[in-house]
Design a protein around this motif. Structure first.
Motif, mmCIF file in Angstrom:
data_model
loop_
_atom_site.group_PDB
_atom_site.id
_atom_site.type_symbol
_atom_site.label_atom_id
_atom_site.label_comp_id
_atom_site.label_asym_id
_atom_site.label_seq_id
_atom_site.Cartn_x
_atom_site.Cartn_y
_atom_site.Cartn_z
ATOM 1 N N LEU A 52 0.823 -1.212 0.000
ATOM 2 C CA LEU A 52 0.000 0.000 0.000
ATOM 3 C C LEU A 52 0.858 1.264 0.000
ATOM 4 O O LEU A 52 0.510 2.255 -0.650
ATOM 5 N N GLU A 53 1.992 1.224 0.717
ATOM 6 C CA GLU A 53 2.853 2.398 0.732
ATOM 7 C C GLU A 53 3.489 2.636 -0.636
ATOM 8 O O GLU A 53 3.609 3.791 -1.085
ATOM 9 N N ALA A 54 3.900 1.583 -1.308
ATOM 10 C CA ALA A 54 4.458 1.742 -2.658
ATOM 11 C C ALA A 54 3.389 2.219 -3.637
ATOM 12 O O ALA A 54 3.656 3.055 -4.514
ATOM 13 N N LYS A 55 2.177 1.719 -3.482
ATOM 14 C CA LYS A 55 1.074 2.176 -4.320
ATOM 15 C C LYS A 55 0.809 3.664 -4.084
ATOM 16 O O LYS A 55 0.564 4.431 -5.027
ATOM 17 N N ALA A 56 0.886 4.102 -2.822
ATOM 18 C CA ALA A 56 0.677 5.519 -2.508
ATOM 19 C C ALA A 56 1.770 6.398 -3.115
ATOM 20 O O ALA A 56 1.544 7.583 -3.395
ATOM 21 N N LYS A 57 2.949 5.829 -3.321
ATOM 22 C CA LYS A 57 4.020 6.565 -3.976
ATOM 23 C C LYS A 57 3.805 6.670 -5.487
ATOM 24 O O LYS A 57 4.551 7.377 -6.179
ATOM 25 N N GLY A 58 2.819 5.946 -5.998
ATOM 26 C CA GLY A 58 2.493 6.023 -7.414
ATOM 27 C C GLY A 58 2.964 4.861 -8.253
ATOM 28 O O GLY A 58 2.791 4.859 -9.483
ATOM 29 N N TYR A 59 3.530 3.822 -7.611
ATOM 30 C CA TYR A 59 4.062 2.704 -8.383
ATOM 31 C C TYR A 59 2.968 1.758 -8.873
ATOM 32 O O TYR A 59 1.992 1.489 -8.171
ATOM 33 N N GLY A 60 3.170 1.238 -10.064
ATOM 34 C CA GLY A 60 2.477 0.056 -10.530
ATOM 35 C C GLY A 60 3.302 -1.165 -10.157
ATOM 36 O O GLY A 60 4.498 -1.062 -9.840
ATOM 37 N N PHE A 61 2.686 -2.333 -10.196
ATOM 38 C CA PHE A 61 3.328 -3.559 -9.742
ATOM 39 C C PHE A 61 3.359 -4.604 -10.849
ATOM 40 O O PHE A 61 2.444 -4.688 -11.668
ATOM 41 N N ILE A 62 4.397 -5.420 -10.812
ATOM 42 C CA ILE A 62 4.393 -6.628 -11.623
ATOM 43 C C ILE A 62 3.894 -7.782 -10.764
ATOM 44 O O ILE A 62 3.804 -7.672 -9.535
ATOM 45 N N SER A 63 3.570 -8.877 -11.402
ATOM 46 C CA SER A 63 3.432 -10.175 -10.750
ATOM 47 C C SER A 63 4.397 -11.128 -11.433
ATOM 48 O O SER A 63 4.646 -11.015 -12.633
ATOM 49 N N TYR A 64 4.961 -12.040 -10.659
ATOM 50 C CA TYR A 64 5.780 -13.097 -11.252
ATOM 51 C C TYR A 64 4.980 -14.388 -11.218
ATOM 52 O O TYR A 64 4.505 -14.821 -10.163
ATOM 53 N N ILE A 65 4.842 -15.017 -12.386
ATOM 54 C CA ILE A 65 4.179 -16.311 -12.508
ATOM 55 C C ILE A 65 5.151 -17.242 -13.207
ATOM 56 O O ILE A 65 5.544 -16.994 -14.353
ATOM 57 N N SER A 66 5.575 -18.279 -12.539
ATOM 58 C CA SER A 66 6.573 -19.183 -13.095
ATOM 59 C C SER A 66 6.105 -19.779 -14.419
ATOM 60 O O SER A 66 4.930 -20.146 -14.583
ATOM 61 N N SER A 67 7.056 -19.915 -15.332
ATOM 62 C CA SER A 67 6.755 -20.593 -16.589
ATOM 63 C C SER A 67 6.477 -22.080 -16.370
ATOM 64 O O SER A 67 5.943 -22.757 -17.251
ATOM 65 N N LYS A 68 6.830 -22.573 -15.179
ATOM 66 C CA LYS A 68 6.602 -23.985 -14.848
ATOM 67 C C LYS A 68 5.335 -24.177 -14.018
ATOM 68 O O LYS A 68 5.086 -25.269 -13.498
#
Length: 217
Positions: free
Chosen positions: A83-99
């Protein structure tokens, strides 16, 4: 491809760096930690900066954020940074394994989904969810925000998992159950009925147990 800042410099952050470097199109460019924990200015050959200043050094318009943290305090620590990073204006990635095995599932942001997870059709996953390796996530289910699955958990079909839940290694949840907010399912527990909010469930079949007075989740 996104240029990514990872929160943390401990094991989970190191694992995230490895997975993103070897199994994604994204590029890790830096790490960040709270200033009080900033002991070194470099990790894995990349800069480490104070979280309090991160947006001035790596502007949110140009960089994405990833906070692959543990389930401490029932995922509240990870939620706070998210939530703090979101308040700073960041978008987020997600990591989903290729396996991992997926079937066009809807998956939110800041999720960390490792190898050998099977997520069956028609199940959705919210934001800030961790699925460690080797879980079976059944069909027609819903996993809400800020949830942590360890490894080799079997979640049967048509289950609804509310926010802040934690599932221990080798735990099993039968089909059509509602797992209430803040449920902690212990290692090897077998849940056969709906849970109550902020309960600890142990045993086979699992029963609600009191939280020890000295224990802080």
């Amino acid at each position: 491809m996104a240029k990514v800042i990872i929160f943390g410099v401990l094991d989970t952050a190191e694992l995230a760096h490895y997975y993103l470097t070897h199994d994604s199109a994204d590029e890790v460019v830096a790490f960040t930690v709270n200033r009080e924990f900033l002991k070194e200015t470099e990790f894995k050959g990349l800069p480490v900066v104070a979280f309090e200043d991160v947006e001035t050094i790596f502007p949110p318009q140009e960089f994405k954020f990833f906070a692959p943290m543990t389930g401490r305090k029932m995922n509240k620590n990870r939620e706070k940074i998210y939530l703090e990073a979101k308040a700073k204006g960041y978008g987020f990635i997600s990591y989903i394994s290729s396996k991992a095995t997926l079937f066009n599932n809807q998956i939110g942001e800041n999720c960390f989904i490792l190898e050998d997870n099977t997520i069956q059709p028609f199940t959705t996953i919210g934001n800030n969810v961790v699925l460690w390796s080797g879980n079976h996530i059944g069909h027609h289910g819903q996993i809400k925000d800020h949830v942590f699955f360890t490894s080799h958990v079997v979640l049967s079909g048509h289950c609804v998992i509310e926010s802040y839940c934690f599932f221990g290694v080798n735990s099993t949840i039968r089909d059509y159950l509602h797992i209430a907010e803040g449920t902690l399912v212990a290692m090897s527990a077998s849940v056969t009925k709906a849970t109550e909010p902020w309960g600890v469930y142990m045993g086979n079949p699992a029963e609600k147990r009191p939280i020890p007075s000295h224990k802080v989740y």
